[in-house]
Design an enzyme around this catalytic site. Sequence first.
Site: not given
Ligand SMILES: Cc1cc2nc3c(=O)[nH]c(=O)nc-3n(C[C@H](O)[C@H](O)[C@H](O)COP(=O)(O)O)c2cc1C
Length: 312
Positions: A62, A92, A130, A159, A215-216
């Site tokens: 990405q 982001c 994304k 998202h 993610g989380r």
């Molecule tokens: C600490 C942190 C770092 C993240 N870094 C990125 C990233 O580098 N690229 C990206 O597209 N999304 C990034 N995200 C967003 C996640 O990919 C994801 O879209 C977001 O956490 C929601 O999904 P989840 O609820 O399943 O975690 C980040 C989120 C967090 C919390």
Amino acid sequence: MKIALAPLQGFTDLVFRRAFAKYIGGIDQFYTPFLVLQKGDELRTSHRREVEPNVEENLVPQFIGNSLKEFIFFRDYLIDLGYKKMNWNLGCPFPMLVKKKKGSGLLPFPDLIEEILSGGLDDRIELSVKMRIGYDSSDELGAVLSVLNQFKIAEIIVHPRLGKQLYKGEVDLKAFEQAMVLSKHPITYNGDINSLEDFQRCLEQFPSLESIMIGRGLLKDVFLAKKIKGEDISSSQERLDLLEKIHGEIYDSYDSYLSGDTQILSKLKPIWEYFASNFNNERKVYKAIKKAGSIKKYNAAVAFAFQQGAKD
Ligand SMILES: Cc1cc2nc3c(=O)[nH]c(=O)nc-3n(C[C@H](O)[C@H](O)[C@H](O)COP(=O)(O)O)c2cc1C
């Protein structure tokens, strides 16, 4: 159902992804955290290491950027490395990047997105996007999707929060539904899937979904993708053994190329913000890890975590 591990800067780096693929599984696609050019044309060594050499299965690099020049740099760089897929970050929410019209900061400027895609798309590498549902308002969604509809895009991961919300507030499922209606490209759902029940609720609401990104939730319960696919690992001892293996692999990998307690701990400790939830007494576990100021104390805190047992 296809399941992707979401990119999380500081968490899902190559060390974590490789350990996850080796010991846990259940993931169909991995993404690098975003790569970004420094001073317009330099890529940091740590970012190069994410994609060079091209050895990880099902890895989609990405990148983030707001100009045709950056888009072409990443496209050609990734094609040269042999990648067949790349992902453009339009989601982001970090204020420093948003101010520069990067990530979700580009969503209010659909003309610029159009200009970049017109000049940058190339048949040699597939593009996915994304994105959030807008930066300031979900009213931005329609214009962005109508631009994306004009181009060949393999997948759009949505998202459903606004950029300005950061990670706060509820996900906007109405706006997600609108994205599914408006987009002619396949839409992947991403956001707040933390349990099997969350996944089932999501599928009830959007029965035509074929792909999700987590993610989380996958850091807090590394077996969640397997649970969703009905491949749950039933014994708690078995899960504990796998947690030990994935942690051991991550530890050894950092130990092999970083030097000194401080550097190693600066990589390992943050993971536990989410990873602690895989264990019973997660708050005590996280507190013990956070307090550890040396490798010796860290190892003692890890031993404490494993004594608590794996959460069901
Ligand atoms: C600490 C942190 C770092 C993240 N870094 C990125 C990233 O580098 N690229 C990206 O597209 N999304 C990034 N995200 C967003 C996640 O990919 C994801 O879209 C977001 O956490 C929601 O999904 P989840 O609820 O399943 O975690 C980040 C989120 C967090 C919390």
